[in-house]
Each structure stands twice: as structure tokens, then as C-alpha cells.
Write a protein that holds these residues in place. Structure first.
Motif, short mmCIF file in Angstrom:
data_model
loop_
_atom_site.label_atom_id
_atom_site.label_comp_id
_atom_site.label_asym_id
_atom_site.label_seq_id
_atom_site.Cartn_x
_atom_site.Cartn_y
_atom_site.Cartn_z
N LEU A 162 0.71 -1.40 0.04
CA LEU A 162 0.01 0.05 -0.06
C LEU A 162 0.85 1.24 0.10
O LEU A 162 0.52 2.43 -0.12
CB LEU A 162 -1.05 -0.04 1.11
CG LEU A 162 -2.25 -0.83 0.86
CD1 LEU A 162 -3.00 -0.67 2.23
CD2 LEU A 162 -3.05 -0.12 -0.15
N THR A 163 2.04 1.31 0.15
CA THR A 163 3.19 2.41 0.27
C THR A 163 3.07 2.76 -1.24
O THR A 163 3.30 4.01 -1.55
CB THR A 163 4.46 1.81 0.44
OG1 THR A 163 4.90 0.72 -0.44
CG2 THR A 163 4.70 1.59 1.74
N SER A 214 0.07 2.65 -3.05
CA SER A 214 -1.24 3.40 -3.09
C SER A 214 -0.96 4.76 -2.64
O SER A 214 -1.31 6.00 -3.14
CB SER A 214 -2.19 2.90 -2.38
OG SER A 214 -3.23 3.45 -2.10
N ALA A 215 -0.18 4.94 -1.62
CA ALA A 215 0.20 6.20 -0.80
C ALA A 215 0.73 7.01 -1.69
O ALA A 215 0.94 8.46 -1.48
CB ALA A 215 0.97 5.98 0.35
N LYS A 263 -4.29 5.61 0.93
CA LYS A 263 -4.02 5.13 2.38
C LYS A 263 -2.96 4.21 2.38
O LYS A 263 -2.62 3.43 1.30
CB LYS A 263 -4.98 4.22 3.06
CG LYS A 263 -5.38 3.08 2.65
CD LYS A 263 -6.74 2.43 3.20
CE LYS A 263 -7.35 1.18 2.55
NZ LYS A 263 -8.37 0.70 3.27
N GLU A 264 -1.95 4.30 3.21
CA GLU A 264 -0.76 3.49 3.40
C GLU A 264 -1.05 2.21 4.00
O GLU A 264 0.00 1.33 4.02
CB GLU A 264 0.42 4.34 3.91
CG GLU A 264 1.71 3.66 3.84
CD GLU A 264 2.87 4.64 4.40
OE1 GLU A 264 4.07 4.27 4.32
OE2 GLU A 264 2.63 5.95 4.64
N ASN A 265 -1.61 2.03 5.03
CA ASN A 265 -1.96 0.99 5.96
C ASN A 265 -3.03 0.13 5.59
O ASN A 265 -4.38 0.81 5.43
CB ASN A 265 -1.87 1.30 7.37
CG ASN A 265 -0.55 1.99 7.81
OD1 ASN A 265 0.51 1.62 7.78
ND2 ASN A 265 -0.79 3.27 8.55
N ASP A 274 -6.56 2.18 -5.00
CA ASP A 274 -5.75 1.18 -4.31
C ASP A 274 -5.64 -0.17 -4.79
O ASP A 274 -4.59 -0.64 -4.83
CB ASP A 274 -6.06 1.12 -2.87
CG ASP A 274 -6.11 2.56 -2.20
OD1 ASP A 274 -5.56 3.43 -2.80
OD2 ASP A 274 -6.62 2.62 -1.31
N THR A 310 -2.07 -1.78 -6.88
CA THR A 310 -1.38 -2.98 -5.93
C THR A 310 -1.77 -4.23 -6.51
O THR A 310 -0.78 -4.92 -6.84
CB THR A 310 -1.68 -2.87 -4.46
OG1 THR A 310 -3.28 -2.72 -4.23
CG2 THR A 310 -1.37 -1.51 -3.81
#
Length: 402
Positions: free
Chosen positions: A236-237, A239-240, A245-247, A258, A262
Motif C-alpha cells: 500500500l506504500t 497507493s500512498a 492510504k498506506e496501511n 488502491d 497494488t
């Protein structure tokens, strides 16, 4: 016996971990740095590495989603006008002892027409990512988890009905080799490695980095295969980078974008790292499987490997596409084109996995055989439903009389 004429082997089953799965055997010095389950009013929350973690928003699993209730959503067959959220159904955990008890699970297997299952974590699939900045806590937590797993489910039981996969982190190469020795001594028949870059003190490493050769060598020599099961791979980094969102948050709001950026990149890159960085060349006896990652990535990876082998022939000691076909087994999603997958890696490398008892899986595991109707013959279907898993395991499993 049943309409198939044999009992099947389901390579994608899950348990729901009790609250002490990561703490029962965790040394005191890691209690605050590892996994903690804390009360937040009426609810329980997971705190991992001293931070609240939402990979599993309800770590008590009570209530729990009913098996297969989201089937139509994942097939893309939700009737017009029906809110996909309305498909979700839950039940009390106490009503399903087979989710946390081995003896109860064995009774369920008989009714499901299954000979054996491979068992993977639910909550546990998010722990290594959450602890990646604290490598000692990572290694201690996964060792504690493996002690619990062997205690409650058993790595090596004479009935060969349940194959519980201990989790191996490569973050500390020396400790990882020791953990492999530990689980092999306990009788583990397969191991679970996260499909992700390996965390490091200075920077991440490829799975094909020479530091990890002691682990691959031990597993190859023992004939024990590796399973790469879907989990939080930290992707998800990506996506960030696009403002997302990263988490990871299980059952939280999902931005479809997202998913697009990913998708199945983690397993694609994981298998690529093994091939391109020479793991199978150095350890020709190593067998690996992709579980619950789908199969669309296989087509893209084969195309890219073929192109790179033509562009950089000196970079490959062997045909990389052939290594993919020889060393990698794949459990596709039930809604995917299995015949197309067989055209790339061969029907002998396709595995049957139901994701039971998760809501996005199949309510009745062996119903997957109906999704295999595009294959050429009943023999090919039996390969997917049973015999390919035996070859992947490389261990004797009792045959079933016709």
C-alpha cells in the motif's frame, strides 16, 4: 465415496487465532514490542509494535463472517440493485469450534469430502509488516506463534489430515535459518513465507539475496516446500504515492484505485525475485506455491521473463519461464480462467484452494470442481483437486481407494 470418486486436498484453509496465539510463548522482554490485544471500551483492538493495527479490526473474531457469503461479489455476479454489503452475514464464534479446535476441524473435513487441508493464519498474515522496523521483535513474535501453532494444531500428526504451516521471516537471516531448523525438527511439512521484500536493518532485500540461501538450502534438502500466502506485503506504500492510504485495514473503506495500483504485484515480484536472482538455479530442489494470490500475475510474469531472457541472456543461467513451470505451483481464484492458466504453467502446477472458512471463499470447498469444467478431462480435474498437492508436498499421503 462422493461424486468425484475421491477425497480432495484443499491447499487454502484458515483458522481464527485465539487472543494468545502470539503471546502465550512470547518472552517478557518483547511483550510491549510484539502483539498485544487491548480493550477499547466494549471492543478489543490489536496493538502491534506499540501501534494500533487494523489489519483485522475485530481480533476476537466474535462475531465472525459466514463462509462463502461474499461469493457472488467476488464472482462479479451481485444482482442489479443489491448492495454488496448486504451479502455479509455473521455468526457467533462459539457456534463453530472447528475454527479454533483441531479435533472439531477433523470432524468437519469428513463432511466436506476432504482428505487433507493446508492451514494458514488469518490475523497472523498482517503481523510481520506491522513489526518490520523491529526485527528482533519480529523474530521473537513469529517463533512464539510457531510454538502456539504446533501446540494447538500440530505440524506433524500421523493422520496427515492437517498441514499447519509455520511462519518464517527472513528479516534476520541467521535467526531465520535457526527457525527453519526448529520447525523441521518439529515435523513441519511446509512453511509459510510472506510474499514481500525482506525487511532489513539498513534496507530491504530481495528474497533471492545470497543471505537467504541457508534457508532455501535447508528447505530444498529436507524436501519441504514454501507457501506464499496473501497477506499484508506493505504494497500500500504504492497507493500512498498516489495519495491513497498506506496501511491495510480489513473490511474498511476501499478505494478501488488502491486495488488497481497494488493488485497482485506482491506475488508477481516475489516469484520474479526467486527466478531472476537465481534461487531455483542454486537450489533446484526447492518447490514453492502461490496461495490465495490469484493467477493473472502468472501471465504477465511469463511474458516479462521471456522478453528479458531474450534481451539479457547472460543474466539467466536457465530458461526463466521453464523455471516458473518447474518450481511454482499456483492456486487460482475460483472465478479465474483455469484453462488459460494451464496453458502457461501446465495443469500439473494448478492447486485447489477454497479459502474456507473466510467469507470471500467457497461455502462448500469441493464445489470448486465445477469451476474446473473447462479443463480437458476428469483426470485433469483430479490433478487439480488432489494429486498436484501431493507432488507439491513431496511427502506420502494415504491414497484413497476408488
Amino acid at each position: 465415496m462422493n461424486e468425484l470418486g475421491y477425497l480432495s486436498i484443499d491447499v487454502d484453509n484458515h483458522y481464527y487465532e485465539p487472543l494468545d496465539a502470539f503471546t502465550r510463548h512470547l518472552p517478557k522482554e518483547f511483550r510491549r514490542r510484539g502483539v498485544q490485544i487491548m480493550k477499547d471500551g466494549r471492543h478489543s483492538v490489536a496493538v502491534i509494535g506499540e501501534r494500533v493495527n487494523h489489519f483485522i479490526p475485530n481480533p476476537t473474531f466474535d462475531p465472525i463472517i459466514e463462509p462463502g457469503c461474499l461469493d457472488l461479489m467476488f464472482r462479479g455476479q451481485v444482482p442489479e440493485g443489491v448492495d454488496p454489503v448486504s451479502l455479509m452475514k455473521v455468526e457467533e464464534l462459539d457456534l463453530r469450534p472447528e475454527y479454533q479446535n483441531r479435533d472439531a476441524r477433523l470432524k468437519v473435513l469428513a463432511g466436506q469430502q476432504l482428505e487433507s487441508i493446508f492451514l494458514f493464519p488469518t490475523f497472523g498474515c498482517g503481523v510481520e509488516e506491522a513489526l518490520k522496523k523491529d526485527i528482533p521483535a519480529t523474530m521473537a513474535s513469529l517463533h512464539a506463534f510457531n510454538l502456539w501453532l504446533d501446540e494447538d494444531w500440530g505440524f506433524d500428526r500421523p493422520d496427515h489430515h492437517v498441514y499447519a504451516a509455520p511462519m518464517i521471516s527472513l528479516a534476520d537471516p541467521v535467526a531465520a535459518a535457526a527457525e527453519v531448523d526448529f520447525v523441521l525438527e518439529r515435523g513441519a511439512r511446509l512453511v509459510h513465507v510472506r510474499p514481500a521484500p525482506v525487511p532489513g536493518e539498513v534496507k530491504p532485500r530481495s528474497l533471492g539475496h545470497p543471505d537467504h540461501d541457508p534457508v532455501w538450502a535447508r528447505l530444498a534438502e529436507a524436501g519441504v516446500p514454501v507457501a506464499f500466502h496473501l497477506g499484508d506485503s506493505g504494497y500500500l506504500t504504492i497507493s500512498a504515492m498516489w495519495g491513497g492510504k498506506e496501511n491495510f485495514e480489513g473490511f474498511g473503506f476501499t478505494d478501488p484505485f488502491d486495488k488497481i495500483v497494488t493488485d497482485d504485484r506482491a506475488i508477481h515480484d516475489t516469484i520474479a525475485s526467486l527466478i531472476v536472482h537465481g534461487v531455483f538455479t542454486r537450489h533446484p530442489g526447492l518447490r514453492v506455491a502461490s496461495i490465495e494470490n490469484g493467477s493473472e500475475w502468472v501471465h504477465r510474469l511469463a511474458k516479462r521473463l521471456r522478453k528479458l531472457a531474450n534481451q539479457y541472456p547472460r543474466a539467466f543461467a536457465a530458461d526463466p519461464v521453464q523455471e516458473l513451470r518447474e518450481h511454482v505451483w499456483v492456486a487460482p481464484y475460483y472465478e479465474e480462467d483455469v484453462k488459460r492458466l494451464a496453458g502457461v504453467i501446465g495443469v500439473e502446477r494448478i492447486l485447489f484452494g477454497s479459502d474456507w472458512p473466510h467469507g470471500e471463499g467457497l461455502e462448500t470447498p469441493v464445489s470448486y470442481a465445477k469451476d474446473l469444467s473447462p479443463l480437458n478431462s476428469d483426470d485433469d480435474i483430479e490433478k487439480v483437486m488432489r494429486t498436484n498437492a501431493l507432488e507439491y508436498l513431496g511427502v506420502p499421503v494415504p491414497s484413497v481407494a476408488r
